[in-house]
Design an enzyme around this catalytic site. Structure first.
Site, PDB file in Angstrom:
ATOM      1  N   HIS A 147       0.708  -1.155   0.048  1.00 45.35           N
ATOM      2  CA  HIS A 147      -0.141  -0.031  -0.097  1.00 45.35           C
ATOM      3  C   HIS A 147       0.912   1.288   0.017  1.00 45.35           C
ATOM      4  O   HIS A 147       2.083   1.307   0.513  1.00 45.35           O
ATOM      5  CB  HIS A 147      -0.890  -0.010   1.481  1.00 45.35           C
ATOM      6  N   LYS A 151      -0.608   5.096   4.321  1.00 48.80           N
ATOM      7  CA  LYS A 151      -1.489   4.073   5.075  1.00 48.80           C
ATOM      8  C   LYS A 151      -1.120   4.012   6.370  1.00 48.80           C
ATOM      9  O   LYS A 151      -0.068   3.691   6.898  1.00 48.80           O
ATOM     10  CB  LYS A 151      -1.607   2.842   4.441  1.00 48.80           C
TER      11      LYS A 151
HETATM   12  P1  NAD Z   1      -7.415  10.022   4.527  1.00 49.38           P
HETATM   13  O1  NAD Z   1      -6.544  10.220   5.717  1.00 49.38           O
HETATM   14  O2  NAD Z   1      -7.212  10.550   3.423  1.00 49.38           O
HETATM   15  O3  NAD Z   1      -9.084  10.444   4.788  1.00 49.38           O
HETATM   16  C1  NAD Z   1      -9.598  10.229   6.214  1.00 49.38           C
HETATM   17  C2  NAD Z   1     -10.575  11.624   6.396  1.00 49.38           C
HETATM   18  O4  NAD Z   1     -11.247  11.308   7.441  1.00 49.38           O
HETATM   19  C3  NAD Z   1      -9.574  12.869   6.589  1.00 49.38           C
HETATM   20  O5  NAD Z   1      -9.881  13.700   5.966  1.00 49.38           O
HETATM   21  C4  NAD Z   1     -10.068  13.150   8.098  1.00 49.38           C
HETATM   22  O6  NAD Z   1      -9.779  14.480   8.245  1.00 49.38           O
HETATM   23  C5  NAD Z   1     -11.307  12.573   8.416  1.00 49.38           C
HETATM   24  N1  NAD Z   1     -11.827  12.177   9.625  1.00 49.38           N
HETATM   25  C6  NAD Z   1     -11.130  12.038  10.794  1.00 49.38           C
HETATM   26  N2  NAD Z   1     -11.571  11.988  11.932  1.00 49.38           N
HETATM   27  C7  NAD Z   1     -12.794  12.314  11.677  1.00 49.38           C
HETATM   28  C8  NAD Z   1     -14.183  12.445  12.018  1.00 49.38           C
HETATM   29  N3  NAD Z   1     -13.963  12.257  13.602  1.00 49.38           N
HETATM   30  N4  NAD Z   1     -15.330  13.032  11.536  1.00 49.38           N
HETATM   31  C9  NAD Z   1     -14.924  13.155  10.392  1.00 49.38           C
HETATM   32  N5  NAD Z   1     -13.989  13.315   9.684  1.00 49.38           N
HETATM   33  C10 NAD Z   1     -12.820  12.649  10.118  1.00 49.38           C
HETATM   34  O7  NAD Z   1      -7.631   8.274   4.603  1.00 49.38           O
HETATM   35  P2  NAD Z   1      -8.174   7.255   3.403  1.00 49.38           P
HETATM   36  O8  NAD Z   1      -7.189   6.860   2.593  1.00 49.38           O
HETATM   37  O9  NAD Z   1      -9.530   8.180   2.899  1.00 49.38           O
HETATM   38  O10 NAD Z   1      -8.615   5.938   4.109  1.00 49.38           O
HETATM   39  C11 NAD Z   1      -9.325   6.277   5.343  1.00 49.38           C
HETATM   40  C12 NAD Z   1      -9.865   4.692   5.957  1.00 49.38           C
HETATM   41  O11 NAD Z   1     -10.481   4.025   5.110  1.00 49.38           O
HETATM   42  C13 NAD Z   1      -8.382   4.131   6.413  1.00 49.38           C
HETATM   43  O12 NAD Z   1      -8.833   3.319   7.642  1.00 49.38           O
HETATM   44  C14 NAD Z   1      -8.236   3.182   5.185  1.00 49.38           C
HETATM   45  O13 NAD Z   1      -7.663   1.974   5.508  1.00 49.38           O
HETATM   46  C15 NAD Z   1      -9.709   2.719   4.902  1.00 49.38           C
HETATM   47  N6  NAD Z   1      -9.972   2.220   3.504  1.00 49.38           N
HETATM   48  C16 NAD Z   1     -10.733   1.310   3.329  1.00 49.38           C
HETATM   49  C17 NAD Z   1     -11.123   0.657   2.122  1.00 49.38           C
HETATM   50  C18 NAD Z   1     -12.334  -0.377   1.950  1.00 49.38           C
HETATM   51  O14 NAD Z   1     -12.453  -0.922   0.790  1.00 49.38           O
HETATM   52  N7  NAD Z   1     -12.679  -0.803   3.217  1.00 49.38           N
HETATM   53  C19 NAD Z   1     -10.508   1.140   0.957  1.00 49.38           C
HETATM   54  C20 NAD Z   1      -9.480   2.331   0.996  1.00 49.38           C
HETATM   55  C21 NAD Z   1      -9.205   2.767   2.349  1.00 49.38           C
END
Ligand code: NAD
Length: 258
Positions: A147, A151
């Protein structure tokens, strides 16, 4: 119209989810939320102003899609259950507290929880389980995931799900079989072990390979995600599905009917 609330609207996945909602008939972005200290609060996405209160946002929603941070998840789940709003949780690396909150909320509302929303990965989990069963004990089981460098959690939730599928196929107890790191004088490989290795770097969206290493031959099954759009589309599909379900905790395999 199914009204969707998106916390983490300024994040990598949040932005993709908002695009996927706009491209999907029958669903509409009801509200977008970010952390109170995020520069995205007050910005407009798809005609919606990003707010800082998840609770206020829930008032106009049928379902929320969560790709935020592990520490935010339990609070989101509890608030949504209180307001009878269904959930789609994609955030990975969840602490025990968040997993318990999901199980608790599942008594009141329907929730889909998935470490990966792609059709390909969910299919791969089924194939891996079948392969582990068919190949038998002579084949050693290992998972390698790659990744991007931003991450936070390792190994990925998807790698853990693949390793769990291997354990089911082989009839192993996953907590005792899992081997998440090898360092130093680890000795020869134990039979019945499932190794999981995390590689981090660059901008890799997500790559997982299940290895079956046997005498004189080996099988590798790989999934490569080329864009986060695949997870976003899957999450929106899950949102449209989950609002029609009775309370409970569901997986993406339930959504896809696999
Ligand atoms: P990222 O850091 O780009 O985005 C996360 C966002 O959430 C940020 O903008 C942050 O400010 C916001 N945030 C954090 N706490 C918050 C709260 N209490 N209220 C509102 N907003 C809040 O991360 P990302 O790459 O978008 O990934 C996010 C999560 O999704 C990670 O855990 C990642 O592993 C997961 N993910 C899962 C899948 C899947 O298919 N299940 C795919 C990709 C990523």
């Amino acid at each position: 119209m199914i009204r969707v609330v998106v916390p983490g609207a300024g994040g990598r996945m949040g932005r993709m989810v908002i695009d996927a909602i706009a491209a999907t008939p029958g669903v509409v972005l009801a509200a977008a939320v970010e952390r109170a200290d995020s520069p995205d609060v007050g910005q407009t996405v798809d005609g919606v102003t990003i707010g800082a209160s998840f609770d206020d946002a829930l008032a106009g929603g049928d379902v929320y899609i969560d790709f935020t941070a592990p520490e935010a998840c339990a609070g989101h789940v509890a608030a949504a259950a209180q307001r009878k709003v269904a959930g789609v949780v994609g955030t990975t690396g969840l602490p025990a507290e968040a997993r318990a909150a999901i199980m608790h909320a599942g008594a009141t509302v329907p929730i889909v929880v998935a470490p990966n929303f792609s059709l390909g990965v969910n299919l791969l989990c089924g194939l891996v389980e079948q392969a582990a069963r068919a190949l038998g004990e002579e084949f050693d089981l290992e998972v390698v995931e790659i990744h991007h460098k931003a991450k936070r959690d390792a190994p990925s939730g998807t790698a853990i799900a693949i390793a769990e599928a291997m354990a089911r196929g082989r009839g192993l107890d996953f907590p005792s079989a899992r081997r998440f790191a090898r360092d130093g004088d680890v000795g020869p490989r134990r039979s019945g072990e499932i190794g999981v290795v995390a590689v981090r770097g660059g901008d890799v969206v997500g790559e997982h390979t299940a290895h079956f290493l046997g005498p004189n031959e080996r099988v590798e099954v790989t999934h490569r995600a080329a864009s986060r759009a695949v997870f976003a589309r899957g999450a929106v599909k899950a949102a449209a599905w989950v609002v029609k379900q009775p309370p409970g905790v569901y997986s993406m395999r339930d959504v896809l009917g696999l």
